[in-house]
Design a protein around this motif. Structure first.
Motif, PDB file in Angstrom:
ATOM      1  N   LYS A  39       0.843  -1.193   0.000  1.00 40.64           N
ATOM      2  CA  LYS A  39       0.000   0.000   0.000  1.00 40.64           C
ATOM      3  C   LYS A  39       0.878   1.243   0.000  1.00 40.64           C
ATOM      4  CE  LYS A  39      -1.401   3.013   3.114  1.00 40.64           C
ATOM      5  NZ  LYS A  39      -1.349   3.335   4.548  1.00 40.64           N
ATOM      6  N   ILE A  40       0.598   2.174  -0.921  1.00 39.71           N
ATOM      7  CA  ILE A  40       1.357   3.424  -1.007  1.00 39.71           C
ATOM      8  C   ILE A  40       0.377   4.577  -0.851  1.00 39.71           C
ATOM      9  CG2 ILE A  40       2.927   4.809  -2.416  1.00 39.71           C
ATOM     10  CD1 ILE A  40       3.551   2.181  -3.986  1.00 39.71           C
ATOM     11  N   ASP A  41       0.494   5.277   0.268  1.00 42.84           N
ATOM     12  CA  ASP A  41      -0.394   6.414   0.545  1.00 42.84           C
ATOM     13  C   ASP A  41       0.483   7.531   1.102  1.00 42.84           C
ATOM     14  OD1 ASP A  41      -2.307   8.236   1.243  1.00 42.84           O
ATOM     15  OD2 ASP A  41      -3.560   6.837   2.359  1.00 42.84           O
ATOM     16  N   VAL A  42       1.007   8.358   0.191  1.00 43.86           N
ATOM     17  CA  VAL A  42       2.055   9.312   0.566  1.00 43.86           C
ATOM     18  C   VAL A  42       1.775  10.711   0.029  1.00 43.86           C
ATOM     19  CG1 VAL A  42       3.889   7.629   0.966  1.00 43.86           C
ATOM     20  CG2 VAL A  42       3.432   8.401  -1.354  1.00 43.86           C
ATOM     21  N   GLU A  43       0.522  11.031  -0.223  1.00 37.73           N
ATOM     22  CA  GLU A  43       0.093  12.395  -0.545  1.00 37.73           C
ATOM     23  C   GLU A  43       0.934  13.030  -1.662  1.00 37.73           C
ATOM     24  OE1 GLU A  43      -2.710  13.037   1.000  1.00 37.73           O
ATOM     25  OE2 GLU A  43      -2.378  11.165   2.063  1.00 37.73           O
ATOM     26  N   GLY A  44       0.791  12.473  -2.858  1.00 40.39           N
ATOM     27  CA  GLY A  44       1.420  13.062  -4.028  1.00 40.39           C
ATOM     28  C   GLY A  44       2.841  12.626  -4.293  1.00 40.39           C
ATOM     29  N   PHE A  45       3.394  11.765  -3.424  1.00 42.14           N
ATOM     30  CA  PHE A  45       4.767  11.287  -3.607  1.00 42.14           C
ATOM     31  C   PHE A  45       4.781   9.872  -4.181  1.00 42.14           C
ATOM     32  CE2 PHE A  45       9.208  10.656  -1.871  1.00 42.14           C
ATOM     33  CZ  PHE A  45       9.761  11.788  -2.450  1.00 42.14           C
ATOM     34  N   GLU A  46       3.620   9.407  -4.650  1.00 41.16           N
ATOM     35  CA  GLU A  46       3.489   8.019  -5.105  1.00 41.16           C
ATOM     36  C   GLU A  46       4.418   7.690  -6.259  1.00 41.16           C
ATOM     37  OE1 GLU A  46      -0.038   8.905  -2.695  1.00 41.16           O
ATOM     38  OE2 GLU A  46       0.932   9.968  -4.362  1.00 41.16           O
ATOM     39  N   ALA A  47       4.531   8.598  -7.233  1.00 40.55           N
ATOM     40  CA  ALA A  47       5.391   8.318  -8.390  1.00 40.55           C
ATOM     41  C   ALA A  47       6.851   8.180  -7.962  1.00 40.55           C
ATOM     42  CB  ALA A  47       5.239   9.423  -9.438  1.00 40.55           C
ATOM     43  N   GLU A  48       7.289   9.016  -7.031  1.00 40.67           N
ATOM     44  CA  GLU A  48       8.668   8.907  -6.546  1.00 40.67           C
ATOM     45  C   GLU A  48       8.893   7.575  -5.835  1.00 40.67           C
ATOM     46  OE1 GLU A  48       6.783  11.518  -6.395  1.00 40.67           O
ATOM     47  OE2 GLU A  48       7.935  13.209  -7.208  1.00 40.67           O
ATOM     48  N   VAL A  49       7.900   7.128  -5.071  1.00 39.82           N
ATOM     49  CA  VAL A  49       8.007   5.830  -4.408  1.00 39.82           C
ATOM     50  C   VAL A  49       8.116   4.714  -5.441  1.00 39.82           C
ATOM     51  CG1 VAL A  49       6.794   4.166  -2.948  1.00 39.82           C
ATOM     52  CG2 VAL A  49       6.812   6.589  -2.328  1.00 39.82           C
ATOM     53  N   LEU A  50       7.242   4.746  -6.425  1.00 41.18           N
ATOM     54  CA  LEU A  50       7.226   3.686  -7.440  1.00 41.18           C
ATOM     55  C   LEU A  50       8.462   3.718  -8.332  1.00 41.18           C
ATOM     56  CD1 LEU A  50       3.442   3.886  -8.256  1.00 41.18           C
ATOM     57  CD2 LEU A  50       4.632   1.828  -7.458  1.00 41.18           C
ATOM     58  N   ALA A  51       9.083   4.886  -8.474  1.00 41.61           N
ATOM     59  CA  ALA A  51      10.315   4.977  -9.272  1.00 41.61           C
ATOM     60  C   ALA A  51      11.461   4.201  -8.631  1.00 41.61           C
ATOM     61  CB  ALA A  51      10.712   6.440  -9.467  1.00 41.61           C
ATOM     62  N   GLY A  52      11.337   3.870  -7.351  1.00 45.72           N
ATOM     63  CA  GLY A  52      12.355   3.092  -6.674  1.00 45.72           C
ATOM     64  C   GLY A  52      12.071   1.607  -6.639  1.00 45.72           C
ATOM     65  N   LEU A  53      11.125   1.152  -7.470  1.00 50.05           N
ATOM     66  CA  LEU A  53      10.791  -0.272  -7.564  1.00 50.05           C
ATOM     67  C   LEU A  53      11.042  -0.736  -8.990  1.00 50.05           C
ATOM     68  CD1 LEU A  53       9.490  -2.826  -6.253  1.00 50.05           C
ATOM     69  CD2 LEU A  53       7.292  -1.982  -7.103  1.00 50.05           C
TER      70      LEU A  53
END
Length: 249
Positions: free
Chosen positions: A155-169
């Motif tokens: 689950k990714i719930d980071v208020e607009g930072f989702e793309a940055e999180v997914l860029a590290g996968l």
């Protein structure tokens, strides 16, 4: 101090105090998780998902950058060997970064200055103030997978930072979710593109905190975008869910 107490009290009431929500959450997530599975909670906040996933029997790695929320997680789950609590954030690269904290509304604290500027212009956020910043450690999803294993659900719930999180996968996980907010529609589409590049996923959407899917079948990425366009004028947030449609090597 009063603002901090009010903000945390609001979060605890919202995520742990609504009758029936915990049971609905357990039923909903059983389609993704079973006993012994690993779940990653990126943006764990005060741990409502952690609580439900532990009820299912899943092991949980909970990542949270806000110090007050980390303290709440430790109160609830600090003695639970099935929960690993990691203070900090997840991003595209490891290092250090700053989170803009809204003391009175900690649910909308964000690592993304662009997201904060975007939603600040929306009438629904006119009363929200991001009043200070906190510097935190940042790891990547790849780091978490290497340290803890590949999750059955993330689950990714980071208020607009989702793309940055997914860029590290860089390897697909079995299933995941990320938040959708209509005022930040473009940010959600950027996150969707990153998920689509990872593997053969199908998608669905759950409006607000209904814990129900908007579509009675799983959708292609293009079909999901059309569905989000129908929900966009309503101005209510929700979560995009993605699951692998076939195994990957």
């Amino acid at each position: 101090m009063l603002a901090r107490a009010w903000g945390m009290g609001r979060s605890l009431a919202m995520y742990h105090g609504i009758p029936g929500r915990h049971r609905r959450m357990v039923r909903f997530y059983r389609q993704f998780l079973g006993p012994g599975d690993l779940a990653l909670d990126v943006g764990a906040h005060v741990g409502s998902r952690v609580r439900a996933w532990r009820r299912i029997g899943a092991r949980v790695v909970a990542v949270e950058p806000q110090p007050d929320c980390v303290r709440a997680l430790r109160v609830f789950f600090g003695r639970d060997r099935g929960v690993t609590i990691l203070p900090g954030a997840v991003g595209a690269e490891p290092g250090r970064a700053r989170i803009g904290v809204s003391t009175r509304t900690p649910t909308v604290s964000s690592m993304s200055p662009d997201w904060i500027r975007t939603v600040s212009a929306d009438s629904g956020f006119s009363w929200v103030r991001w009043d200070h910043e906190v510097e935190v450690d940042v790891v990547t999803l790849d780091d978490l997978v290497a340290a803890h294993g590949s999750p059955a659900f993330c689950k990714i719930d980071v208020e607009g930072f989702e793309a940055e999180v997914l860029a590290g996968l860089h390897t697909p996980v079995r299933a995941l979710s990320f938040e959708y907010l209509p005022p930040a529609h473009a940010a959600a589409l950027a996150a969707l593109d990153l998920v689509a590049d990872l593997g053969p996923y199908t998608y669905n959407y759950s409006p607000v905190e209904t814990l129900r899917f908007a579509s009675d079948r799983w959708l292609t990425a293009d079909e999901l975008v059309r569905l989000l366009e129908r929900y966009r004028p309503l101005g209510r947030s929700g979560d995009v869910y993605a699951r692998l449609s076939e195994p990957t090597s």
